[in-house]
Design a protein around this motif. Structure first.
Motif, mmCIF file in Angstrom:
data_model
loop_
_atom_site.group_PDB
_atom_site.id
_atom_site.type_symbol
_atom_site.label_atom_id
_atom_site.label_comp_id
_atom_site.label_asym_id
_atom_site.label_seq_id
_atom_site.Cartn_x
_atom_site.Cartn_y
_atom_site.Cartn_z
ATOM 1 N N GLU A 3 0.860 -1.184 0.000
ATOM 2 C CA GLU A 3 0.000 0.000 0.000
ATOM 3 C C GLU A 3 0.897 1.236 0.000
ATOM 4 N N HIS A 4 0.782 2.028 -1.034
ATOM 5 C CA HIS A 4 1.605 3.227 -1.146
ATOM 6 C C HIS A 4 0.916 4.403 -0.460
ATOM 7 N N ARG A 5 1.697 5.215 0.172
ATOM 8 C CA ARG A 5 1.190 6.375 0.900
ATOM 9 C C ARG A 5 0.396 7.308 -0.010
ATOM 10 N N VAL A 6 0.820 7.432 -1.264
ATOM 11 C CA VAL A 6 0.164 8.331 -2.199
ATOM 12 C C VAL A 6 -1.298 7.923 -2.429
ATOM 13 N N TYR A 7 -1.611 6.641 -2.244
ATOM 14 C CA TYR A 7 -2.977 6.174 -2.467
ATOM 15 C C TYR A 7 -3.976 6.849 -1.527
ATOM 16 N N ARG A 8 -3.540 7.165 -0.343
ATOM 17 C CA ARG A 8 -4.426 7.765 0.663
ATOM 18 C C ARG A 8 -4.463 9.291 0.574
ATOM 19 N N MET A 9 -3.599 9.857 -0.239
ATOM 20 C CA MET A 9 -3.610 11.315 -0.399
ATOM 21 C C MET A 9 -4.875 11.736 -1.137
ATOM 22 N N SER A 10 -5.442 12.833 -0.711
ATOM 23 C CA SER A 10 -6.626 13.369 -1.372
ATOM 24 C C SER A 10 -6.248 13.891 -2.757
ATOM 25 N N PHE A 11 -7.020 13.504 -3.768
ATOM 26 C CA PHE A 11 -6.760 14.026 -5.106
ATOM 27 C C PHE A 11 -6.925 15.550 -5.099
ATOM 28 N N ALA A 12 -7.828 16.050 -4.274
ATOM 29 C CA ALA A 12 -8.034 17.502 -4.164
ATOM 30 C C ALA A 12 -6.775 18.209 -3.663
ATOM 31 N N ARG A 13 -5.956 17.506 -2.920
ATOM 32 C CA ARG A 13 -4.695 18.077 -2.420
ATOM 33 C C ARG A 13 -3.606 18.055 -3.498
ATOM 34 N N VAL A 14 -3.617 17.019 -4.322
ATOM 35 C CA VAL A 14 -2.599 16.868 -5.363
ATOM 36 C C VAL A 14 -2.922 17.731 -6.587
ATOM 37 N N TYR A 15 -4.197 17.851 -6.903
ATOM 38 C CA TYR A 15 -4.625 18.570 -8.105
ATOM 39 C C TYR A 15 -4.030 19.983 -8.223
ATOM 40 N N PRO A 16 -4.083 20.810 -7.157
ATOM 41 C CA PRO A 16 -3.499 22.157 -7.291
ATOM 42 C C PRO A 16 -1.993 22.127 -7.567
ATOM 43 N N LEU A 17 -1.314 21.084 -7.109
ATOM 44 C CA LEU A 17 0.119 20.953 -7.372
ATOM 45 C C LEU A 17 0.362 20.657 -8.854
ATOM 46 N N LEU A 18 -0.494 19.830 -9.442
ATOM 47 C CA LEU A 18 -0.393 19.534 -10.876
ATOM 48 C C LEU A 18 -0.632 20.807 -11.691
ATOM 49 N N VAL A 19 -1.648 21.564 -11.295
ATOM 50 C CA VAL A 19 -1.969 22.815 -11.990
ATOM 51 C C VAL A 19 -0.826 23.817 -11.832
ATOM 52 N N ALA A 20 -0.300 23.945 -10.624
ATOM 53 C CA ALA A 20 0.798 24.887 -10.382
ATOM 54 C C ALA A 20 2.022 24.539 -11.212
ATOM 55 N N LYS A 21 2.330 23.266 -11.324
ATOM 56 C CA LYS A 21 3.480 22.837 -12.124
ATOM 57 C C LYS A 21 3.293 23.261 -13.576
ATOM 58 N N ALA A 22 2.092 23.084 -14.102
ATOM 59 C CA ALA A 22 1.802 23.462 -15.487
ATOM 60 C C ALA A 22 1.821 24.985 -15.660
ATOM 61 N N GLU A 23 1.161 25.691 -14.756
ATOM 62 C CA GLU A 23 1.065 27.154 -14.877
ATOM 63 C C GLU A 23 2.429 27.824 -14.727
ATOM 64 N N LYS A 24 3.292 27.242 -13.924
ATOM 65 C CA LYS A 24 4.639 27.783 -13.742
ATOM 66 C C LYS A 24 5.407 27.814 -15.069
ATOM 67 N N LYS A 25 5.044 26.883 -15.962
ATOM 68 C CA LYS A 25 5.699 26.799 -17.269
ATOM 69 C C LYS A 25 4.843 27.389 -18.391
ATOM 70 N N GLY A 26 3.839 28.193 -18.018
ATOM 71 C CA GLY A 26 3.033 28.891 -19.013
ATOM 72 C C GLY A 26 1.881 28.088 -19.594
ATOM 73 N N ARG A 27 1.570 26.952 -19.000
ATOM 74 C CA ARG A 27 0.429 26.159 -19.470
ATOM 75 C C ARG A 27 -0.775 26.483 -18.592
ATOM 76 N N THR A 28 -1.920 25.882 -18.868
ATOM 77 C CA THR A 28 -3.153 26.290 -18.183
ATOM 78 C C THR A 28 -3.818 25.157 -17.405
ATOM 79 N N ARG A 29 -4.679 25.580 -16.491
ATOM 80 C CA ARG A 29 -5.517 24.636 -15.741
ATOM 81 C C ARG A 29 -6.396 23.847 -16.714
ATOM 82 N N ALA A 30 -6.902 24.509 -17.735
ATOM 83 C CA ALA A 30 -7.750 23.830 -18.728
ATOM 84 C C ALA A 30 -6.989 22.691 -19.406
#
Length: 128
Positions: A3-30
């Motif tokens: 059982e990996h720790r990431v499995y229990r992480m809330s997707f709502a917690r990870v999602y903004p990190l994914l968006v931030a990574k993209a936006e930092k490089k000029g990409r969009t939430r869409a």
């Protein structure tokens, strides 16, 4: 199966990190949302609902309406591991998403990220 720790992480917690990574490089939430919808089969409303419900990462992928069969074309290294060699099915889905977001942040075209360009079969030598 471990059982990996990431499995229990809330997707709502990870999602903004994914968006931030993209936006930092000029990409969009869409674009991030488009990638997630392509990978999982969630509609935008369903994706928003999963985020609002704060489902964990494992549930997010296990409840995905239709995992895209073309996701198996995703190859490469994420966190030092080749995604195509990951045996745990949920971890492989997590890393597929990581890899797609990495490609977005690196400036790849959406058509390549979503594996929508037609793949041409290798040339075959034919006798003349």
């Amino acid at each position: 199966m471990t059982e990996h720790r990431v499995y229990r992480m809330s997707f709502a917690r990870v999602y903004p990190l994914l968006v931030a990574k993209a936006e930092k490089k000029g990409r969009t939430r869409a674009e991030v949302d488009e990638i997630i919808r392509w990978l999982t089969g969630y509609s935008q409303d369903m994706l928003d609902s999963q985020i609002a419900q704060e489902v964990d990462y494992e549930t997010f992928f296990r409840e995905a309406p239709l995992l895209n069969p073309s996701r198996q074309l995703i190859q490469g290294v994420v966190c030092g591991v080749r995604v195509e060699n990951i045996e745990d099915p949920v971890m492989r889905e997590v890393r597929y998403l990581d890899k797609l977001i990495d490609e977005l942040a690196k400036g790849k075209a959406m058509s390549k990220i979503l594996r929508s360009e037609k793949l041409t079969p290798p040339a075959v030598d034919r006798p003349e």
